[in-house]
Design a protein around this motif. Sequence first.
Motif, PDB file in Angstrom:
ATOM      1  N   UNK A   1     -25.913  -1.493   1.252  1.00 48.58           N
ATOM      2  CA  UNK A   1     -25.361  -1.398   2.382  1.00 48.58           C
ATOM      3  C   UNK A   1     -24.410   0.181   2.136  1.00 48.58           C
ATOM      4  N   UNK A   2     -24.494   1.405   3.440  1.00 39.35           N
ATOM      5  CA  UNK A   2     -24.583   2.382   3.244  1.00 39.35           C
ATOM      6  C   UNK A   2     -22.878   3.017   2.770  1.00 39.35           C
ATOM      7  N   UNK A   3     -22.567   3.874   1.718  1.00 43.08           N
ATOM      8  CA  UNK A   3     -20.916   3.784   1.668  1.00 43.08           C
ATOM      9  C   UNK A   3     -20.915   4.865   2.538  1.00 43.08           C
ATOM     10  N   UNK A   4     -19.955   5.435   3.527  1.00 49.43           N
ATOM     11  CA  UNK A   4     -20.233   6.501   4.587  1.00 49.43           C
ATOM     12  C   UNK A   4     -18.464   7.791   4.080  1.00 49.43           C
ATOM     13  N   UNK A   5     -18.741   8.280   4.066  1.00 50.67           N
ATOM     14  CA  UNK A   5     -17.355   9.300   3.137  1.00 50.67           C
ATOM     15  C   UNK A   5     -16.948  10.356   4.645  1.00 50.67           C
TER      16      UNK A   5
END
Length: 266
Positions: free
Chosen positions: A260-264
């Motif tokens: 799952x992508x972890x957006x910043x």
Amino acid sequence: MRSDVKHFNCEISGGIARISLNRPERKNPLTFDSYAELRDWFRDLHYADDVKVVVFGPNGGNFCSGGDVHDIIGPLVKMNTKELLRFTRMTGDLVKAMINCGKPIIAAVEGVCAGAGAIIAMASDLRIAAPDAKVAFLFNRVGLAGCDMGACAILPRIIGQGRAAELLYLGRSMSATEGLNWGFFNRMVEAGELEGVATELALRISEGPAFANMMTKTMLNQEWSMSLEQAIEAEAQAQAICMQTEDFNRAYEAFVAKQKPVFEGN
């Protein structure tokens, strides 16, 4: 982003700003000071990276009863045209600041939501209602036009021209059920669940790509005044910019890694 405000409640944590009006004993009316401070706060929000989403909630069982009769309406009847125009432009600037703040706004509506309170809910991006929510654009009932703070432009886009005309001509309350059926509210939940559902929705938004969400909000508001060809071209440019962000690359790498992508937000 500052939370040390004087004329409304504000708490910022985990990328979520939770705000509400702070006069529950009078169903949270607005004053000249709270109008101005909210306007300035939302203007500053455009430049704040620590806030990704705003929840504008109720206080003491009510959302907002509109402009305070004694603190606003009383002084207005004594003002000249120049002074009145200064006030109406200031209130309109609050809506413009909300629209241009770059962050999704969730209105969690309970109880009374009238006048400028109804406008604040209308100017939000998403709206959740408790069953007792009553939304009234009641300007007509105090001898004013329904065209206040962008109501004649924004409300028909949400619920349709005919339904908006009915509310603005009659000044009657729209129930939570009506608002849900008409598309004004995204969902209706029990009063005890309102804060939790709003927070859950805010968390989901805050975990998304903040820059891309800003672009979505911008396009949602700007494309109403564009032709279809202009809108498609504007979206092409907006999406090309988003494709240059690290979040786009993070999403790709996470997909390849089956994670799952972890957006910043950049």
